[in-house]
Design a protein around this motif. Structure first.
Motif, PDB file in Angstrom:
ATOM      1  N   ALA A  58       0.821  -1.220   0.000  1.00  0.00           N
ATOM      2  CA  ALA A  58       0.000   0.000   0.000  1.00  0.00           C
ATOM      3  C   ALA A  58       0.854   1.270   0.000  1.00  0.00           C
ATOM      4  N   ARG A  59       1.979   1.227  -0.657  1.00  0.00           N
ATOM      5  CA  ARG A  59       2.843   2.404  -0.817  1.00  0.00           C
ATOM      6  C   ARG A  59       2.606   2.958  -2.220  1.00  0.00           C
ATOM      7  N   TYR A  60       1.444   3.567  -2.408  1.00  0.00           N
ATOM      8  CA  TYR A  60       0.980   3.967  -3.734  1.00  0.00           C
ATOM      9  C   TYR A  60       1.798   5.110  -4.314  1.00  0.00           C
ATOM     10  N   GLU A  61       2.231   6.062  -3.489  1.00  0.00           N
ATOM     11  CA  GLU A  61       3.041   7.168  -4.022  1.00  0.00           C
ATOM     12  C   GLU A  61       4.381   6.657  -4.535  1.00  0.00           C
ATOM     13  N   GLY A  68       6.927   6.188 -13.156  1.00  0.00           N
ATOM     14  CA  GLY A  68       7.615   7.219 -13.929  1.00  0.00           C
ATOM     15  C   GLY A  68       7.061   8.598 -13.670  1.00  0.00           C
ATOM     16  N   CYS A  69       6.228   8.753 -12.653  1.00  0.00           N
ATOM     17  CA  CYS A  69       5.603  10.035 -12.327  1.00  0.00           C
ATOM     18  C   CYS A  69       5.811  10.308 -10.837  1.00  0.00           C
ATOM     19  N   THR A  70       5.456  11.496 -10.405  1.00  0.00           N
ATOM     20  CA  THR A  70       5.448  11.811  -8.980  1.00  0.00           C
ATOM     21  C   THR A  70       4.151  12.545  -8.669  1.00  0.00           C
ATOM     22  N   TYR A  77      -0.999  12.520 -18.916  1.00  0.00           N
ATOM     23  CA  TYR A  77      -2.229  11.812 -19.259  1.00  0.00           C
ATOM     24  C   TYR A  77      -2.601  10.739 -18.228  1.00  0.00           C
ATOM     25  N   TYR A  78      -1.892  10.715 -17.102  1.00  0.00           N
ATOM     26  CA  TYR A  78      -2.188   9.703 -16.088  1.00  0.00           C
ATOM     27  C   TYR A  78      -1.957  10.301 -14.702  1.00  0.00           C
ATOM     28  N   PRO A  79      -2.867  11.171 -14.264  1.00  0.00           N
ATOM     29  CA  PRO A  79      -2.693  11.806 -12.953  1.00  0.00           C
ATOM     30  C   PRO A  79      -2.807  10.778 -11.821  1.00  0.00           C
ATOM     31  N   TYR A  80      -2.380  11.200 -10.660  1.00  0.00           N
ATOM     32  CA  TYR A  80      -2.322  10.310  -9.497  1.00  0.00           C
ATOM     33  C   TYR A  80      -3.690   9.743  -9.146  1.00  0.00           C
ATOM     34  N   GLU A  85      -7.240   4.866  -9.084  1.00  0.00           N
ATOM     35  CA  GLU A  85      -8.425   4.142  -9.568  1.00  0.00           C
ATOM     36  C   GLU A  85      -8.019   2.804 -10.179  1.00  0.00           C
ATOM     37  N   ASP A  86      -6.885   2.775 -10.870  1.00  0.00           N
ATOM     38  CA  ASP A  86      -6.433   1.546 -11.534  1.00  0.00           C
ATOM     39  C   ASP A  86      -5.681   0.605 -10.603  1.00  0.00           C
TER      40      ASP A  86
END
Length: 139
Positions: A58-61, A68-70, A77-80, A85-86
């Motif tokens: 459960a370390r989603y960040e 490849g994002c923060t 095109y793929y916000p947090y 949700e996915d």
């Protein structure tokens, strides 16, 4: 007769050298084939494995960073929020409890990786080689 005897001894030594060289060449070819079949995508599979381990913990960040994002600089095109949700606790398959990596297919610049999550097969992942990042495989 001594000349012919030394000639035969040199021929036997030459045959031994050739046999050893051919055996070494065959061993290198077998090792290269084993590496190519089993380990050519090892780094990318380890990257995907660490992603799924972070999701299971459960370390989603941190998983979003492996993607490849923060959260501070989300993917365009793929916000947090969509990532959660996915892959988050409200994902269609529920919180990640169990995963298994399947076959990987080498493509230019990365690897397409199949996987199952909680017993359900997911959409294939794209594991980019450089810079390392994950994404969904193109359809």
């Amino acid at each position: 007769m001594e000349y012919l005897g030394s000639y035969a001894a040199r021929g036997a030594a030459y045959e031994r050298v050739v046999k050893v060289a051919l055996a070494a060449l065959a061993a290198v070819a077998v090792l290269a084939a084993v590496y190519y079949v089993f380990f050519r995508n090892w780094r990318e599979e380890q990257q995907a494995r660490s992603f799924f381990e972070l999701l299971r913990d459960a370390r989603y960040e941190d998983a979003y960073v492996v993607w490849g994002c923060t959260p501070e600089r989300p993917c365009r095109y793929y916000p947090y929020g969509e990532f959660l949700e996915d892959w988050g606790p409200e994902a269609p398959y529920g919180p990640l409890e169990d995963y298994a990596l399947g076959r990987s297919y080498t493509q230019a610049g990365g690897v397409i990786l199949r996987y199952t999550v909680n017993g359900e097969e997911g959409d294939p992942l794209w594991v980019q080689r450089d810079p390392p990042a994950l994404g969904f495989a193109p359809r």
